[in-house]
Design a protein around this motif. Structure first.
Motif, short mmCIF file in Angstrom:
data_model
loop_
_atom_site.label_atom_id
_atom_site.label_comp_id
_atom_site.label_asym_id
_atom_site.label_seq_id
_atom_site.Cartn_x
_atom_site.Cartn_y
_atom_site.Cartn_z
N THR A 211 0.82 -1.22 0.00
CA THR A 211 0.00 0.00 0.00
C THR A 211 0.86 1.26 0.00
O THR A 211 0.44 2.28 -0.56
CB THR A 211 -0.96 0.04 1.20
OG1 THR A 211 -0.23 -0.02 2.42
CG2 THR A 211 -1.97 -1.09 1.13
N GLN B 3 3.25 1.84 -1.76
CA GLN B 3 3.67 2.12 -3.14
C GLN B 3 2.62 2.89 -3.94
O GLN B 3 2.92 3.42 -5.01
CB GLN B 3 3.97 0.81 -3.87
CG GLN B 3 5.15 0.07 -3.31
CD GLN B 3 6.42 0.87 -3.46
OE1 GLN B 3 6.74 1.35 -4.54
NE2 GLN B 3 7.14 1.04 -2.37
N TYR B 4 1.40 2.98 -3.42
CA TYR B 4 0.32 3.58 -4.19
C TYR B 4 0.65 4.99 -4.67
O TYR B 4 0.43 5.34 -5.82
CB TYR B 4 -0.98 3.58 -3.38
CG TYR B 4 -2.15 4.09 -4.18
CD1 TYR B 4 -2.83 3.23 -5.03
CD2 TYR B 4 -2.55 5.42 -4.13
CE1 TYR B 4 -3.89 3.68 -5.80
CE2 TYR B 4 -3.59 5.87 -4.91
CZ TYR B 4 -4.26 5.00 -5.74
OH TYR B 4 -5.30 5.44 -6.52
N HIS B 5 1.18 5.81 -3.79
CA HIS B 5 1.44 7.21 -4.13
C HIS B 5 2.83 7.44 -4.72
O HIS B 5 3.11 8.54 -5.17
CB HIS B 5 1.25 8.10 -2.90
CG HIS B 5 -0.17 8.10 -2.43
ND1 HIS B 5 -1.20 8.70 -3.13
CD2 HIS B 5 -0.75 7.56 -1.34
CE1 HIS B 5 -2.33 8.53 -2.50
NE2 HIS B 5 -2.09 7.83 -1.40
N THR C 267 4.40 5.26 -7.12
CA THR C 267 4.66 4.60 -8.40
C THR C 267 3.75 5.13 -9.48
O THR C 267 2.63 5.58 -9.20
CB THR C 267 4.50 3.07 -8.29
OG1 THR C 267 4.91 2.47 -9.52
CG2 THR C 267 3.07 2.67 -8.00
N GLN D 132 0.67 1.40 -13.22
CA GLN D 132 -0.76 1.20 -12.95
C GLN D 132 -1.06 -0.16 -12.35
O GLN D 132 -1.96 -0.29 -11.52
CB GLN D 132 -1.58 1.40 -14.22
CG GLN D 132 -1.69 2.86 -14.63
CD GLN D 132 -2.29 3.74 -13.55
OE1 GLN D 132 -1.59 4.51 -12.90
NE2 GLN D 132 -3.57 3.60 -13.32
N ARG E 77 -0.24 0.14 -8.73
CA ARG E 77 -1.27 0.98 -8.08
C ARG E 77 -2.55 0.18 -7.86
O ARG E 77 -3.20 0.30 -6.82
CB ARG E 77 -1.54 2.23 -8.90
CG ARG E 77 -0.39 3.23 -8.84
CD ARG E 77 -0.76 4.48 -9.58
NE ARG E 77 -1.88 5.08 -8.87
CZ ARG E 77 -1.91 6.32 -8.42
NH1 ARG E 77 -0.90 7.09 -8.61
NH2 ARG E 77 -2.96 6.77 -7.80
N TYR E 78 -2.91 -0.65 -8.82
CA TYR E 78 -4.09 -1.48 -8.68
C TYR E 78 -3.92 -2.47 -7.53
O TYR E 78 -4.82 -2.63 -6.70
CB TYR E 78 -4.39 -2.23 -10.00
CG TYR E 78 -5.53 -3.19 -9.89
CD1 TYR E 78 -6.85 -2.73 -9.92
CD2 TYR E 78 -5.32 -4.55 -9.72
CE1 TYR E 78 -7.92 -3.61 -9.79
CE2 TYR E 78 -6.38 -5.43 -9.59
CZ TYR E 78 -7.68 -4.96 -9.62
OH TYR E 78 -8.72 -5.82 -9.49
N ALA F 124 -1.93 -2.17 -4.98
CA ALA F 124 -1.91 -1.40 -3.74
C ALA F 124 -3.32 -1.00 -3.32
O ALA F 124 -3.67 -1.07 -2.14
CB ALA F 124 -1.02 -0.17 -3.89
N ALA F 125 -4.14 -0.59 -4.27
CA ALA F 125 -5.52 -0.22 -3.95
C ALA F 125 -6.31 -1.43 -3.44
O ALA F 125 -7.09 -1.32 -2.50
CB ALA F 125 -6.20 0.38 -5.18
#
Length: 167
Positions: free
Chosen positions: A143, A145-147, A149, A152, A155-156, A158-159
């Motif tokens: 999580t 890494q969400y902000h 990287t 995509q 990010r997916y 991590a979300a």
């Protein structure tokens, strides 16, 4: 996937016949395809062959560990899951994270953290424990890494983990 497996098999035969380097990538794709077709044993064999070609190949290490985990988890039920095999899978994920041969585009450290978090969560349940600290530590790495990287896919992931952790 069967068609892809056929193409990868032909590529592997050509690589063997011409003694080409880089065969481990073809074997990785054969392992991924076998796994997608549900043949975990065959997938594990391909990952083992890839590692015989290049023991430091992180993607094959990650695949081999994932197969070990999938075969061991047995719904993570106490008394049913193979706890020692889950521990070996965790060690495999850790080794993949530190492997020498990894492409930065493969995002091995974050994928290993996700897999380790899932394996630790399973291990905790299989042992009948309620201490999910190790799982949360690994999943928090994802999580975080969400902000940071632009990838995509990461990010997916991590979300998705963010929602699982209830954040």
């Amino acid at each position: 996937y069967e068609r892809a497996a056929s193409y990868f098999d032909k590529a592997d035969q050509q690589a063997l016949a011409s003694n080409q380097t880089g065969r481990e990538a073809i074997l990785l794709f054969l392992g991924n395809t076998a796994g997608s077709l549900g043949d975990l044993t065959l997938a594990g064999q391909y990952y083992a062959e890839a590692l015989a070609e290049n023991k430091d190949y992180a993607r094959a290490q990650l695949g081999a560990a994932q197969i070990e985990f999938q075969l061991a988890r047995n719904e993570c039920a106490p008394g049913s899951a193979d706890i020692e095999a889950i521990r070996r899978a965790i060690d495999g994920y850790d080794a993949a994270r530190d492997a020498l041969d990894q492409s930065p585009l493969a995002e091995i450290p974050i994928k290993a953290a996700l897999a380790m978090g899932q394996a630790y969560e399973c291990l905790t349940r299989a042992e009948g424990s309620t201490d999910f600290t190790d799982a949360k530590t690994q999943l928090t790495r994802v999580t975080d890494q969400y902000h940071t990287t632009v990838n995509q896919r990461i990010r997916y992931l991590a979300a998705e983990v963010h929602s699982l952790l209830g954040r």
